[in-house]
Design a protein around this motif. Structure first.
Motif, PDB file in Angstrom:
ATOM      1  N   GLY A 286      11.195 -39.458  -4.523  1.00  0.00           N
ATOM      2  CA  GLY A 286      10.727 -39.398  -5.899  1.00  0.00           C
ATOM      3  C   GLY A 286      10.810 -37.989  -6.446  1.00  0.00           C
ATOM      4  N   VAL A 287      10.307 -37.813  -7.646  1.00  0.00           N
ATOM      5  CA  VAL A 287      10.319 -36.515  -8.331  1.00  0.00           C
ATOM      6  C   VAL A 287       8.971 -36.318  -9.019  1.00  0.00           C
ATOM      7  CG1 VAL A 287      11.329 -35.189 -10.218  1.00  0.00           C
ATOM      8  CG2 VAL A 287      12.816 -36.490  -8.698  1.00  0.00           C
ATOM      9  N   LEU A 288       8.426 -35.132  -8.912  1.00  0.00           N
ATOM     10  CA  LEU A 288       7.206 -34.765  -9.627  1.00  0.00           C
ATOM     11  C   LEU A 288       7.578 -33.656 -10.612  1.00  0.00           C
ATOM     12  CD1 LEU A 288       4.216 -35.553  -9.635  1.00  0.00           C
ATOM     13  CD2 LEU A 288       3.772 -33.619  -8.125  1.00  0.00           C
ATOM     14  N   ALA A 289       7.233 -33.848 -11.881  1.00  0.00           N
ATOM     15  CA  ALA A 289       7.648 -32.897 -12.918  1.00  0.00           C
ATOM     16  C   ALA A 289       6.447 -32.353 -13.684  1.00  0.00           C
ATOM     17  CB  ALA A 289       8.623 -33.565 -13.882  1.00  0.00           C
ATOM     18  N   LEU A 290       6.489 -31.070 -13.996  1.00  0.00           N
ATOM     19  CA  LEU A 290       5.492 -30.402 -14.835  1.00  0.00           C
ATOM     20  C   LEU A 290       6.183 -30.040 -16.152  1.00  0.00           C
ATOM     21  CD1 LEU A 290       2.739 -28.997 -15.298  1.00  0.00           C
ATOM     22  CD2 LEU A 290       3.745 -26.945 -14.279  1.00  0.00           C
TER      23      LEU A 290
ATOM     24  N   ALA B 162       4.144 -21.684 -17.345  1.00  0.00           N
ATOM     25  CA  ALA B 162       3.646 -22.010 -16.015  1.00  0.00           C
ATOM     26  C   ALA B 162       3.740 -20.793 -15.101  1.00  0.00           C
ATOM     27  CB  ALA B 162       4.442 -23.166 -15.430  1.00  0.00           C
ATOM     28  N   GLY B 163       2.618 -20.523 -14.394  1.00  0.00           N
ATOM     29  CA  GLY B 163       2.589 -19.388 -13.484  1.00  0.00           C
ATOM     30  C   GLY B 163       2.544 -19.824 -12.039  1.00  0.00           C
ATOM     31  N   ALA B 164       2.153 -18.913 -11.178  1.00  0.00           N
ATOM     32  CA  ALA B 164       2.132 -19.171  -9.740  1.00  0.00           C
ATOM     33  C   ALA B 164       1.176 -20.296  -9.381  1.00  0.00           C
ATOM     34  CB  ALA B 164       1.764 -17.894  -8.986  1.00  0.00           C
ATOM     35  N   ASP B 165       0.025 -20.347 -10.066  1.00  0.00           N
ATOM     36  CA  ASP B 165      -0.951 -21.393  -9.764  1.00  0.00           C
ATOM     37  C   ASP B 165      -0.395 -22.778 -10.086  1.00  0.00           C
ATOM     38  OD1 ASP B 165      -2.716 -19.481  -8.938  1.00  0.00           O
ATOM     39  OD2 ASP B 165      -3.886 -19.462 -10.809  1.00  0.00           O
ATOM     40  N   GLN B 166       0.282 -22.889 -11.223  1.00  0.00           N
ATOM     41  CA  GLN B 166       0.854 -24.183 -11.612  1.00  0.00           C
ATOM     42  C   GLN B 166       1.983 -24.598 -10.661  1.00  0.00           C
ATOM     43  OE1 GLN B 166       0.188 -21.722 -13.835  1.00  0.00           O
ATOM     44  NE2 GLN B 166      -1.594 -22.741 -14.778  1.00  0.00           N
TER      45      GLN B 166
END
Length: 304
Positions: A18-22, A29-33
Protein backbone atom coordinates in the motif's frame (compact mmCIF):
# COMPACT_ATOMS: atom_id res chain seq x y z
CA UNK A 1 7.73 13.93 -2.58
CA UNK A 2 5.29 13.77 -5.54
CA UNK A 3 3.96 17.24 -6.30
CA UNK A 4 1.88 18.31 -3.27
CA UNK A 5 2.29 15.05 -1.37
CA UNK A 6 4.84 13.19 0.70
CA UNK A 7 4.53 9.50 -0.07
CA UNK A 8 5.73 6.52 1.93
CA UNK A 9 5.48 2.98 0.61
CA UNK A 10 3.92 0.38 2.89
CA UNK A 11 6.41 -2.35 2.16
CA UNK A 12 7.05 -5.18 4.61
CA UNK A 13 10.10 -7.00 3.32
CA UNK A 14 10.22 -6.35 -0.45
CA UNK A 15 6.54 -6.34 -1.45
CA UNK A 16 4.51 -3.15 -1.68
CA UNK A 17 1.13 -3.61 0.02
CA UNK A 18 0.00 0.00 0.00
CA UNK A 19 0.88 3.69 0.11
CA UNK A 20 0.55 6.25 2.90
CA UNK A 21 0.46 9.88 1.76
CA UNK A 22 0.72 13.22 3.59
CA UNK A 23 -0.92 16.06 1.66
CA UNK A 24 1.40 19.04 1.87
CA UNK A 25 0.62 21.59 -0.86
CA UNK A 26 2.54 24.38 0.92
CA UNK A 27 5.65 22.21 1.44
CA UNK A 28 5.61 22.95 5.19
CA UNK A 29 6.10 19.40 6.43
CA UNK A 30 9.12 19.11 8.71
CA UNK A 31 11.08 16.34 10.39
CA UNK A 32 8.29 15.55 12.84
CA UNK A 33 5.74 15.08 10.06
CA UNK A 34 8.13 12.94 8.07
CA UNK A 35 8.82 10.81 11.17
CA UNK A 36 5.07 10.39 11.77
CA UNK A 37 4.58 9.38 8.14
CA UNK A 38 7.36 6.81 8.33
CA UNK A 39 6.10 5.48 11.67
CA UNK A 40 2.57 5.18 10.30
CA UNK A 41 3.89 3.29 7.29
CA UNK A 42 5.69 0.83 9.55
CA UNK A 43 2.58 0.20 11.68
CA UNK A 44 0.39 -0.19 8.59
CA UNK A 45 2.91 -2.57 7.02
CA UNK A 46 2.79 -4.80 10.10
CA UNK A 47 -1.02 -4.78 10.14
CA UNK A 48 -1.39 -5.52 6.42
CA UNK A 49 1.19 -8.26 6.63
CA UNK A 50 -0.70 -9.77 9.56
CA UNK A 51 -4.01 -9.59 7.68
CA UNK A 52 -2.43 -11.24 4.65
CA UNK A 53 -1.04 -14.06 6.81
CA UNK A 54 -4.49 -14.64 8.31
CA UNK A 55 -6.05 -14.71 4.83
CA UNK A 56 -3.45 -17.21 3.62
CA UNK A 57 -4.04 -19.43 6.65
CA UNK A 58 -7.82 -19.33 6.13
CA UNK A 59 -7.40 -20.14 2.44
CA UNK A 60 -5.17 -23.09 3.30
CA UNK A 61 -7.67 -24.32 5.90
CA UNK A 62 -10.49 -24.10 3.36
CA UNK A 63 -8.51 -26.02 0.76
CA UNK A 64 -7.48 -28.67 3.26
CA UNK A 65 -11.11 -29.05 4.36
CA UNK A 66 -12.30 -29.53 0.78
CA UNK A 67 -9.59 -32.13 0.14
CA UNK A 68 -10.57 -34.06 3.27
CA UNK A 69 -14.30 -33.81 2.56
CA UNK A 70 -14.06 -35.26 -0.96
CA UNK A 71 -11.72 -37.98 0.35
CA UNK A 72 -14.09 -38.80 3.22
CA UNK A 73 -14.23 -37.71 6.86
CA UNK A 74 -16.66 -38.06 9.76
CA UNK A 75 -19.56 -35.61 9.98
CA UNK A 76 -18.71 -34.30 13.46
CA UNK A 77 -15.17 -33.30 12.55
CA UNK A 78 -16.33 -31.84 9.22
CA UNK A 79 -18.95 -29.66 10.90
CA UNK A 80 -16.50 -28.41 13.53
CA UNK A 81 -13.84 -27.48 10.97
CA UNK A 82 -16.37 -25.78 8.69
CA UNK A 83 -17.78 -23.79 11.62
CA UNK A 84 -14.26 -22.60 12.48
CA UNK A 85 -13.90 -20.95 9.06
CA UNK A 86 -17.46 -19.63 8.96
CA UNK A 87 -19.02 -22.08 6.49
CA UNK A 88 -22.33 -23.85 7.21
CA UNK A 89 -21.80 -27.47 6.20
CA UNK A 90 -25.17 -28.53 7.62
CA UNK A 91 -26.96 -27.28 4.51
CA UNK A 92 -27.32 -29.52 1.42
CA UNK A 93 -24.31 -29.21 -0.91
CA UNK A 94 -23.31 -30.02 -4.49
CA UNK A 95 -19.76 -30.89 -5.53
CA UNK A 96 -18.71 -29.07 -8.69
CA UNK A 97 -15.57 -29.89 -10.71
CA UNK A 98 -14.43 -27.66 -13.56
CA UNK A 99 -11.60 -27.35 -16.05
CA UNK A 100 -10.87 -24.57 -18.50
CA UNK A 101 -9.07 -24.88 -21.82
CA UNK A 102 -6.03 -22.92 -22.91
CA UNK A 103 -2.93 -21.92 -21.00
CA UNK A 104 -4.77 -20.61 -17.94
CA UNK A 105 -3.05 -21.42 -14.66
CA UNK A 106 -5.07 -23.22 -11.99
CA UNK A 107 -4.73 -20.20 -9.70
CA UNK A 108 -6.31 -17.97 -12.34
CA UNK A 109 -9.25 -20.34 -12.81
CA UNK A 110 -9.67 -20.78 -9.05
CA UNK A 111 -9.69 -17.03 -8.45
CA UNK A 112 -12.20 -16.48 -11.25
CA UNK A 113 -14.37 -19.24 -9.79
CA UNK A 114 -14.27 -17.60 -6.38
CA UNK A 115 -15.36 -14.28 -7.87
CA UNK A 116 -18.13 -15.98 -9.87
CA UNK A 117 -19.71 -17.73 -6.88
CA UNK A 118 -19.49 -14.50 -4.87
CA UNK A 119 -21.24 -12.60 -7.67
CA UNK A 120 -23.94 -15.28 -7.80
CA UNK A 121 -24.38 -15.09 -4.02
CA UNK A 122 -23.38 -18.71 -3.43
CA UNK A 123 -21.89 -19.94 -0.16
CA UNK A 124 -19.03 -22.18 -1.19
CA UNK A 125 -15.60 -23.65 -0.53
CA UNK A 126 -13.05 -23.59 -3.35
CA UNK A 127 -9.98 -25.77 -3.81
CA UNK A 128 -7.86 -27.41 -6.50
CA UNK A 129 -7.50 -31.14 -6.91
CA UNK A 130 -5.94 -33.33 -9.62
CA UNK A 131 -5.56 -30.45 -12.06
CA UNK A 132 -9.15 -29.22 -11.68
CA UNK A 133 -10.95 -26.64 -9.56
CA UNK A 134 -13.31 -28.18 -6.99
CA UNK A 135 -16.27 -26.33 -5.51
CA UNK A 136 -18.52 -27.28 -2.61
CA UNK A 137 -21.65 -25.18 -3.08
CA UNK A 138 -24.38 -24.84 -0.46
CA UNK A 139 -28.02 -24.64 -1.49
CA UNK A 140 -29.54 -24.56 -4.99
CA UNK A 141 -27.06 -24.29 -7.86
CA UNK A 142 -27.67 -22.88 -11.34
CA UNK A 143 -24.92 -24.52 -13.37
CA UNK A 144 -25.73 -22.49 -16.49
CA UNK A 145 -25.37 -19.21 -14.59
CA UNK A 146 -22.03 -20.32 -13.15
CA UNK A 147 -20.76 -21.30 -16.61
CA UNK A 148 -21.93 -17.99 -18.09
CA UNK A 149 -20.15 -16.02 -15.37
CA UNK A 150 -16.90 -17.95 -15.84
CA UNK A 151 -17.10 -17.70 -19.63
CA UNK A 152 -17.33 -13.95 -19.34
CA UNK A 153 -14.04 -13.74 -17.43
CA UNK A 154 -12.14 -16.77 -18.80
CA UNK A 155 -13.60 -17.34 -22.25
CA UNK A 156 -16.07 -20.00 -23.34
CA UNK A 157 -13.66 -22.93 -23.54
CA UNK A 158 -14.50 -24.73 -20.32
CA UNK A 159 -16.48 -27.64 -18.91
CA UNK A 160 -18.28 -28.12 -15.61
CA UNK A 161 -19.45 -31.34 -13.98
CA UNK A 162 -21.91 -31.30 -11.08
CA UNK A 163 -22.49 -34.17 -8.67
CA UNK A 164 -25.79 -35.04 -7.03
CA UNK A 165 -27.13 -33.26 -3.93
CA UNK A 166 -25.56 -34.17 -0.59
CA UNK A 167 -27.52 -33.93 2.64
CA UNK A 168 -24.54 -34.82 4.85
CA UNK A 169 -20.74 -34.44 4.55
CA UNK A 170 -20.39 -38.21 4.37
CA UNK A 171 -22.07 -38.13 0.95
CA UNK A 172 -19.56 -35.69 -0.56
CA UNK A 173 -16.97 -38.26 -1.79
CA UNK A 174 -19.66 -39.94 -3.91
CA UNK A 175 -20.84 -36.57 -5.24
CA UNK A 176 -17.24 -35.71 -6.13
CA UNK A 177 -16.87 -38.96 -8.10
CA UNK A 178 -20.13 -38.18 -9.89
CA UNK A 179 -19.00 -34.65 -10.72
CA UNK A 180 -15.72 -35.93 -12.16
CA UNK A 181 -17.61 -38.47 -14.27
CA UNK A 182 -20.04 -35.83 -15.55
CA UNK A 183 -17.09 -33.56 -16.39
CA UNK A 184 -15.25 -36.30 -18.30
CA UNK A 185 -18.36 -37.17 -20.32
CA UNK A 186 -18.94 -33.51 -21.17
CA UNK A 187 -15.30 -33.01 -22.26
CA UNK A 188 -15.34 -36.11 -24.51
CA UNK A 189 -18.73 -35.30 -26.06
CA UNK A 190 -19.25 -33.57 -29.41
CA UNK A 191 -19.94 -30.33 -27.47
CA UNK A 192 -17.10 -30.33 -24.90
CA UNK A 193 -17.84 -26.84 -23.54
CA UNK A 194 -20.70 -26.41 -21.09
CA UNK A 195 -22.30 -27.94 -18.02
CA UNK A 196 -23.37 -31.52 -17.31
CA UNK A 197 -24.99 -32.70 -14.10
CA UNK A 198 -24.81 -36.31 -12.98
CA UNK A 199 -28.61 -36.55 -12.98
CA UNK A 200 -28.69 -35.58 -16.66
CA UNK A 201 -26.67 -38.65 -17.60
CA UNK A 202 -29.64 -40.91 -16.90
CA UNK A 203 -29.15 -44.45 -18.19
CA UNK A 204 -25.66 -43.51 -19.38
CA UNK A 205 -24.50 -43.76 -15.75
CA UNK A 206 -25.13 -47.50 -15.92
CA UNK A 207 -24.08 -48.17 -19.50
CA UNK A 208 -20.72 -46.37 -19.36
CA UNK A 209 -18.71 -47.07 -16.22
CA UNK A 210 -15.66 -45.22 -17.55
CA UNK A 211 -13.93 -48.41 -18.70
CA UNK A 212 -16.22 -49.38 -21.57
CA UNK A 213 -16.74 -46.12 -23.46
CA UNK A 214 -15.84 -47.77 -26.77
CA UNK A 215 -18.48 -50.47 -26.26
CA UNK A 216 -21.12 -47.83 -25.59
CA UNK A 217 -20.21 -45.90 -28.76
CA UNK A 218 -20.34 -49.16 -30.71
CA UNK A 219 -23.81 -49.87 -29.26
CA UNK A 220 -25.03 -46.48 -30.51
CA UNK A 221 -23.57 -47.11 -33.96
CA UNK A 222 -25.18 -50.55 -34.08
CA UNK A 223 -28.69 -49.18 -33.54
CA UNK A 224 -28.44 -45.66 -34.94
CA UNK A 225 -25.53 -45.80 -37.38
CA UNK A 226 -27.64 -45.85 -40.56
CA UNK A 227 -29.80 -42.96 -39.34
CA UNK A 228 -26.78 -40.93 -38.22
CA UNK A 229 -25.16 -41.37 -41.63
CA UNK A 230 -28.40 -40.41 -43.37
CA UNK A 231 -28.74 -37.26 -41.22
CA UNK A 232 -25.15 -36.29 -42.02
CA UNK A 233 -25.52 -36.81 -45.75
CA UNK A 234 -28.97 -35.23 -46.13
CA UNK A 235 -28.82 -32.67 -43.30
CA UNK A 236 -31.89 -34.38 -41.86
CA UNK A 237 -33.16 -34.84 -38.30
CA UNK A 238 -34.28 -38.45 -38.20
CA UNK A 239 -32.36 -39.39 -35.04
CA UNK A 240 -33.73 -36.38 -33.15
CA UNK A 241 -37.22 -37.24 -34.40
CA UNK A 242 -36.87 -40.84 -33.27
CA UNK A 243 -35.57 -39.77 -29.88
CA UNK A 244 -38.52 -37.44 -29.31
CA UNK A 245 -41.00 -40.06 -30.56
CA UNK A 246 -39.67 -42.60 -28.06
CA UNK A 247 -39.59 -40.04 -25.25
CA UNK A 248 -43.27 -39.33 -25.94
CA UNK A 249 -44.14 -43.01 -25.65
CA UNK A 250 -45.02 -43.32 -29.32
CA UNK A 251 -47.67 -40.58 -29.24
CA UNK A 252 -47.97 -38.86 -32.63
CA UNK A 253 -49.69 -35.79 -31.22
CA UNK A 254 -47.20 -35.23 -28.40
CA UNK A 255 -44.21 -35.84 -30.66
CA UNK A 256 -45.43 -33.50 -33.39
CA UNK A 257 -46.13 -30.81 -30.80
CA UNK A 258 -42.70 -31.20 -29.18
CA UNK A 259 -40.95 -30.99 -32.55
CA UNK A 260 -43.31 -28.24 -33.78
CA UNK A 261 -44.01 -30.13 -37.00
CA UNK A 262 -47.21 -31.35 -38.68
CA UNK A 263 -48.43 -34.93 -38.08
CA UNK A 264 -47.97 -35.72 -41.77
CA UNK A 265 -44.32 -34.62 -41.57
CA UNK A 266 -43.84 -36.83 -38.52
CA UNK A 267 -45.50 -39.76 -40.27
CA UNK A 268 -43.17 -39.34 -43.26
CA UNK A 269 -40.06 -39.20 -41.04
CA UNK A 270 -41.07 -42.29 -39.08
CA UNK A 271 -41.67 -44.09 -42.37
CA UNK A 272 -38.17 -43.19 -43.52
CA UNK A 273 -36.76 -44.38 -40.17
CA UNK A 274 -38.45 -47.77 -40.62
CA UNK A 275 -37.15 -48.06 -44.18
CA UNK A 276 -33.56 -47.11 -43.34
CA UNK A 277 -33.23 -49.17 -40.14
CA UNK A 278 -35.43 -52.06 -41.35
CA UNK A 279 -36.76 -52.21 -37.80
CA UNK A 280 -40.29 -52.53 -36.44
CA UNK A 281 -40.82 -49.61 -34.06
CA UNK A 282 -43.67 -51.53 -32.42
CA UNK A 283 -41.39 -54.39 -31.45
CA UNK A 284 -40.68 -54.24 -27.70
CA UNK A 285 -36.98 -55.20 -27.92
CA UNK A 286 -36.30 -52.83 -30.82
CA UNK A 287 -38.02 -49.93 -29.05
CA UNK A 288 -36.04 -50.57 -25.87
CA UNK A 289 -32.67 -50.69 -27.62
CA UNK A 290 -33.47 -47.68 -29.80
CA UNK A 291 -34.60 -45.72 -26.76
CA UNK A 292 -31.37 -46.55 -24.92
CA UNK A 293 -29.30 -45.69 -28.00
CA UNK A 294 -31.00 -42.30 -28.48
CA UNK A 295 -30.55 -41.46 -24.79
CA UNK A 296 -26.83 -42.24 -25.00
CA UNK A 297 -26.57 -40.35 -28.32
CA UNK A 298 -27.94 -37.24 -26.62
CA UNK A 299 -25.28 -37.51 -23.90
CA UNK A 300 -22.47 -38.09 -26.40
CA UNK A 301 -23.42 -35.02 -28.41
CA UNK A 302 -23.34 -32.87 -25.27
CA UNK A 303 -27.07 -32.27 -24.85
CA UNK A 304 -28.25 -34.77 -22.23
Amino acid sequence: RVKDRLISLVRPRHEVLGVLALIDPAHTAGADQVFALEYGSTVLALELSHQRSLAEVELRLRRDLVDDLIAGTDDGSAHARADAIGHDLRRPHHVVVLRWAGDLAEDVVAEATGRAVTTLGLASLVSRHSGAVVLLVAGPLDGAALYASLSESLGAGGAIGIGSRCETPGRLPKSYTEAVRALEIRRTSQAPNGVTTFEQLGIYRILDTGQNHGDVVEFVREWLGKLLDYDTQRNAELVATLAQYLECGGSYDDTAAALTIHRSTLRYRLGRIREITELDLNDVDSRLNLHLATRVWQVLRGSP
